[in-house]
Write a protein that holds these residues in place. Structure first.
Motif, PDB file in Angstrom:
ATOM      1  N   SER A   1     -28.755  -8.811 -33.648  1.00  0.00           N
ATOM      2  CA  SER A   1     -28.732 -10.240 -33.318  1.00  0.00           C
ATOM      3  C   SER A   1     -28.180 -10.457 -31.913  1.00  0.00           C
ATOM      4  CB  SER A   1     -27.871 -11.011 -34.328  1.00  0.00           C
ATOM      5  OG  SER A   1     -27.761 -12.364 -33.948  1.00  0.00           O
TER       6      SER A   1
ATOM      7  N   ASP B   1     -28.299 -13.855 -30.963  1.00  0.00           N
ATOM      8  CA  ASP B   1     -28.359 -15.313 -31.073  1.00  0.00           C
ATOM      9  C   ASP B   1     -27.374 -15.980 -30.122  1.00  0.00           C
ATOM     10  OD1 ASP B   1     -30.246 -14.985 -33.018  1.00  0.00           O
ATOM     11  OD2 ASP B   1     -28.893 -15.357 -34.701  1.00  0.00           O
TER      12      ASP B   1
ATOM     13  N   SER C   1     -33.120 -10.799 -34.002  1.00  0.00           N
ATOM     14  CA  SER C   1     -32.976 -12.256 -33.893  1.00  0.00           C
ATOM     15  C   SER C   1     -32.448 -12.593 -32.510  1.00  0.00           C
ATOM     16  CB  SER C   1     -32.016 -12.772 -34.972  1.00  0.00           C
ATOM     17  OG  SER C   1     -31.864 -14.173 -34.849  1.00  0.00           O
TER      18      SER C   1
END
Length: 451
Positions: free
Chosen positions: A319, A321, A341
């Motif tokens: 991730s 993000d 992500s």
């Protein structure tokens, strides 16, 4: 045998002989002829004497047998007594030897305990003295304390974890503002730690040492080639160039909320999860060839300088993000074996995923590409979602392979003739500056200005 019993036996033998003699003489006297009577009387006397002699012989034989039985019984008794005496002597000897052995073992234990106590006292004195030197106001004395602690740990493996913890605690303390030579002291403390975490030889390596440098102030920290066990750098401040190149991690590597200058992770082998949440890298960041076996968490981080994840491998969900890459960033030839992500991620410079491999879902929703976004020759094995992404410059998906059509619904791109969109993507003009992307299946529903 009592004498009277022998006398009674002799009297009985005589009485028996006399009785037999009387009976025989009585029978002989019954003879009619004198010469036969005389012969019978002589035979009767001879028989009577024979009976007496035989009875005496039997008694003598009985006495001899009884003497033999008594002698044998006495012999057996003597042998039994001798055996019991020998067994008793053996038991006494074994007991004496056991007592002597127990006394020797007790003495050995006391000697060992005394030696251990003396060694522990000496070790405690050396440790206390070294720690006192480390707390001295003079930088030179503190350097001496560091080397004393290192030598103490080298000579006493059981103290290495404690000494490493002391060094980590020293680095976690705030450096004094009025001591310009403190930087050299801290560099020395860092070198003492990292020198023994490199697998060079068995004598110099300190295995299984855990680093807890939470909030530490580190200068030019060099952990290249080290083996890090559950290392924690959360909230640490790294000044200068920091390197973990070629290092191996066992357990988690935590750098959450850390602040770094230039940092190099090239060819790092991560045996556990790597956490880079909320970090700030003010200079160059290089992760080329890193193997993130258990994934990477890099949420809400900020990379100011150029950043490279070239040929990196991500084994578990990864991730980025809400992370911001302010300068050029490359994931060229990176392999994402787990899900990726990058939602709300921002690329200020060019973002290159050239020849990248995405084995699982890849999410680029709400991602902002401030410069070129290059996905040429990339391969998406699973779903890819670019919904509501923003492409401020050229977006290129030349020769990109998708196992299924990517989702681009309501993504926007600046008007640029150099765009190369995935096959089937419907592009509509939103206004004079922006284009809006619509999934092929949704194109009939419209998607222009309402996006």
């Amino acid at each position: 045998m009592p004498w009277w019993l022998v006398l009674v036996g002799l009297l009985l033998a005589a009485a028996l002989g006399w009785l037999v003699l009387g009976l025989l003489l009585t029978e002989a006297d019954r003879a009619i002829q004198p010469d036969i009577r005389a012969t019978l009387r002589i035979d009767a006397i001879r028989t009577g004497l024979t009976v007496v002699a035989g009875t005496g012989g039997g008694l003598a034989l009985l006495l001899a047998a009884r003497r033999q039985w008594i002698a044998e019984r006495a012999q057996r008794h003597q042998e039994a007594v001798a055996a019991r005496d020998q067994a008793h002597r053996d038991r006494v000897q074994a007991h004496a030897e056991s007592v002597a052995d127990a006394a020797q073992r007790h003495q050995d234990r006391q000697s060992t305990a005394a030696e251990h106590d003396a060694a522990e006292r000496r070790l405690t004195e050396l440790y206390t003295r070294a720690v006192e030197l480390l707390g001295n106001d003079s930088a030179a004395v503190r350097l001496g304390g560091l080397h004393a602690l290192e030598r103490l740990g080298q000579d006493n493996p059981s103290q290495r974890s404690t000494i490493a913890a002391v060094l980590c605690a020293y680095l976690r303390m705030s450096p004094p503002d009025d001591e310009p030579r403190e930087t050299e002291v801290r560099r020395t403390a860092q070198r003492v730690l990292t020198r023994h975490l490199r697998v060079q030889d068995e004598t110099g390596h300190w295995p299984d040492v855990v680093l807890d440098l939470t909030g530490a102030a580190l200068v030019d920290f060099d952990a290249a080639g080290c083996t890090l066990v559950d290392a924690t750098f959360t909230g640490a401040t790294f000044t200068g160039t920091t390197t973990f190149a070629g290092a191996t991690t066992r357990g988690r590597l935590l750098l959450g909320s850390a602040t770094l200058g230039d940092v190099v992770f090239d060819d790092l082998t991560a045996g556990g999860e790597v956490v880079l949440d909320d970090i700030r890298v003010r200079g160059l960041a290089s992760f080329d060839g890193v193997e993130f076996t258990d994934g990477l968490s890099c949420r809400r981080s900020h990379f100011v300088g150029p950043t490279s994840f070239r040929r990196a491998t991500f084994g578990q969900p990864t991730s980025f993000d809400a992370t911001r890459f302010q300068d050029a960033t490359t994931f060229q030839e990176a392999v994402f074996d787990g899900a990726l992500s990058m939602e709300h991620t921002e690329f200020g410079g060019s973002a290159s995923f050239h020849s990248g491999r995405f084995a699982h879902m890849a999410l680029f929703r709400w991602t902002i590409f401030g410069a070129e976004a290059l996905f040429d020759r990339a391969r998406f094995t699973d779903a890819a979602n670019f919904g509501r992404a923003r492409f401020h410059r050229t977006a290129s998906f030349r020769d990109t392979q998708f196992s299924r059509p990517p989702q681009v619904e309501q993504a926007r791109a600046a008007v640029d003739p150099g765009h190369r969109w995935p096959a089937g993507t419907v592009v509509k003009r939103f206004d004079d500056e922006w284009l809006v992307l619509v999934d092929e299946g949704m194109s009939s529903a419209g998607g222009g200005r309402g996006a």
